[in-house]
Scaffold this motif. Sequence first.
Motif, PDB file in Angstrom:
ATOM      1  N   LYS A  36     -40.322   9.973  -8.327  1.00  0.00           N
ATOM      2  CA  LYS A  36     -41.202   9.024  -9.014  1.00  0.00           C
ATOM      3  C   LYS A  36     -40.678   8.699 -10.412  1.00  0.00           C
ATOM      4  O   LYS A  36     -40.761   7.545 -10.874  1.00  0.00           O
ATOM      5  N   VAL A  37     -40.113   9.717 -11.104  1.00  0.00           N
ATOM      6  CA  VAL A  37     -39.532   9.475 -12.418  1.00  0.00           C
ATOM      7  C   VAL A  37     -38.412   8.444 -12.335  1.00  0.00           C
ATOM      8  O   VAL A  37     -38.250   7.582 -13.217  1.00  0.00           O
ATOM      9  N   LEU A  38     -37.648   8.495 -11.234  1.00  0.00           N
ATOM     10  CA  LEU A  38     -36.534   7.576 -11.053  1.00  0.00           C
ATOM     11  C   LEU A  38     -36.952   6.265 -10.393  1.00  0.00           C
ATOM     12  O   LEU A  38     -36.119   5.459  -9.992  1.00  0.00           O
ATOM     13  N   SER A 226     -31.222   5.967 -26.494  1.00  0.00           N
ATOM     14  CA  SER A 226     -31.724   4.745 -27.127  1.00  0.00           C
ATOM     15  C   SER A 226     -32.976   4.241 -26.430  1.00  0.00           C
ATOM     16  O   SER A 226     -33.952   3.856 -27.080  1.00  0.00           O
ATOM     17  N   ASP A 227     -32.966   4.257 -25.089  1.00  0.00           N
ATOM     18  CA  ASP A 227     -34.132   3.797 -24.332  1.00  0.00           C
ATOM     19  C   ASP A 227     -35.352   4.695 -24.569  1.00  0.00           C
ATOM     20  O   ASP A 227     -36.485   4.227 -24.532  1.00  0.00           O
ATOM     21  N   ALA A 228     -35.106   5.985 -24.810  1.00  0.00           N
ATOM     22  CA  ALA A 228     -36.213   6.910 -25.040  1.00  0.00           C
ATOM     23  C   ALA A 228     -36.842   6.710 -26.417  1.00  0.00           C
ATOM     24  O   ALA A 228     -37.998   7.061 -26.641  1.00  0.00           O
ATOM     25  N   TYR A 247     -35.297  22.837 -23.797  1.00  0.00           N
ATOM     26  CA  TYR A 247     -36.104  22.192 -24.832  1.00  0.00           C
ATOM     27  C   TYR A 247     -36.712  20.900 -24.287  1.00  0.00           C
ATOM     28  O   TYR A 247     -36.062  20.170 -23.530  1.00  0.00           O
ATOM     29  N   LEU A 248     -37.938  20.635 -24.703  1.00  0.00           N
ATOM     30  CA  LEU A 248     -38.588  19.364 -24.424  1.00  0.00           C
ATOM     31  C   LEU A 248     -38.530  18.530 -25.696  1.00  0.00           C
ATOM     32  O   LEU A 248     -39.100  18.915 -26.731  1.00  0.00           O
ATOM     33  N   VAL A 249     -37.817  17.412 -25.630  1.00  0.00           N
ATOM     34  CA  VAL A 249     -37.691  16.526 -26.786  1.00  0.00           C
ATOM     35  C   VAL A 249     -38.628  15.340 -26.578  1.00  0.00           C
ATOM     36  O   VAL A 249     -38.462  14.557 -25.636  1.00  0.00           O
ATOM     37  N   GLN A 250     -39.631  15.231 -27.444  1.00  0.00           N
ATOM     38  CA  GLN A 250     -40.585  14.128 -27.363  1.00  0.00           C
ATOM     39  C   GLN A 250     -40.026  12.940 -28.148  1.00  0.00           C
ATOM     40  O   GLN A 250     -39.885  12.996 -29.360  1.00  0.00           O
ATOM     41  N   HIS A 251     -39.686  11.883 -27.420  1.00  0.00           N
ATOM     42  CA  HIS A 251     -39.231  10.642 -28.037  1.00  0.00           C
ATOM     43  C   HIS A 251     -40.396   9.657 -28.105  1.00  0.00           C
ATOM     44  O   HIS A 251     -41.458   9.874 -27.500  1.00  0.00           O
ATOM     45  N   ARG A 254     -40.496   8.066 -24.301  1.00  0.00           N
ATOM     46  CA  ARG A 254     -40.670   9.037 -23.216  1.00  0.00           C
ATOM     47  C   ARG A 254     -39.924  10.318 -23.549  1.00  0.00           C
ATOM     48  O   ARG A 254     -38.982  10.312 -24.347  1.00  0.00           O
ATOM     49  N   PRO A 255     -40.318  11.430 -22.934  1.00  0.00           N
ATOM     50  CA  PRO A 255     -39.678  12.715 -23.245  1.00  0.00           C
ATOM     51  C   PRO A 255     -38.402  12.926 -22.432  1.00  0.00           C
ATOM     52  O   PRO A 255     -38.197  12.326 -21.376  1.00  0.00           O
TER      53      PRO A 255
END
Length: 277
Positions: A36-38, A226-228, A247-251, A254-255
Amino acid sequence: MMRDFRDAKAMAQTLREAIKPKAELTHSESLELIAKVLGCQNWNVLSAAVQSAGGSAPGSSGARDDRSEPQEIRLDPEILDRYVGLYELADHGVMTISREDGRLVSRLTGQPAVPLFAESRTKFFARIVNAQISFVTDAAGAAQSLVLHQNGLDVPMPRIDADAARRIEHEITERLTSRRPSPGTQAALHRLIDGIRNGQPSYDEMTEVVADATRQQLPALQTEISDAGPARSIEFVGVGQGGVDVYLVQHLQRPLYWRIALNASGAISTAWVSPGL
């Protein structure tokens, strides 16, 4: 590093490891989420898309088809025994090579065994994963190291003794149970993301293998980051397979999940990015 939807199965594994401290996902559930993410309706649709693009289905063995698979040859047991032993993967795992039923079998720390098939005196291929192994031998034919060929990369692994292997695996076990990040990984991840964003990663802060992979995938990685959008926060969420930090990077948009590890010299020896939910 990875930035290709054909690596969806690995992305699903990363997702399971990353959220395990907070929730439990079955293997099937993680595959469906990654689909679903893809942008696919379900895992079957994603598998079909991968096959139509010319790759292996993420849920399949990853083996080559009959037209491209090398021809297996049989080697004498005494030749195979020269390769049996323990090999180090950048302080983060041990590749164990054993002989079973007339063939070599490889097992990387925390992963299932993979049978190997000889295509020459020193080169072997796998069927359940798309990977090859070459042994580097001395004048007597005994292996001094091996090179893992996978995902377009050549990863050297020197032979080590049993004491060194136990030390590495003990350190990995301690890392997995501590659930604490290794010193320096968060700062290194900050610098890596900033370097990718501006197109100037610090390659001297990486091992040769990671630096080569970053150079090859830099345009795709720049697009992904860049898209994030700009990074707002970085949160340590756990220790993944092989003792790497997740690590979870919150952009802003989207993360993204990152797996990162440093070797004994402080260089980035593992860096792997996958979409977050």
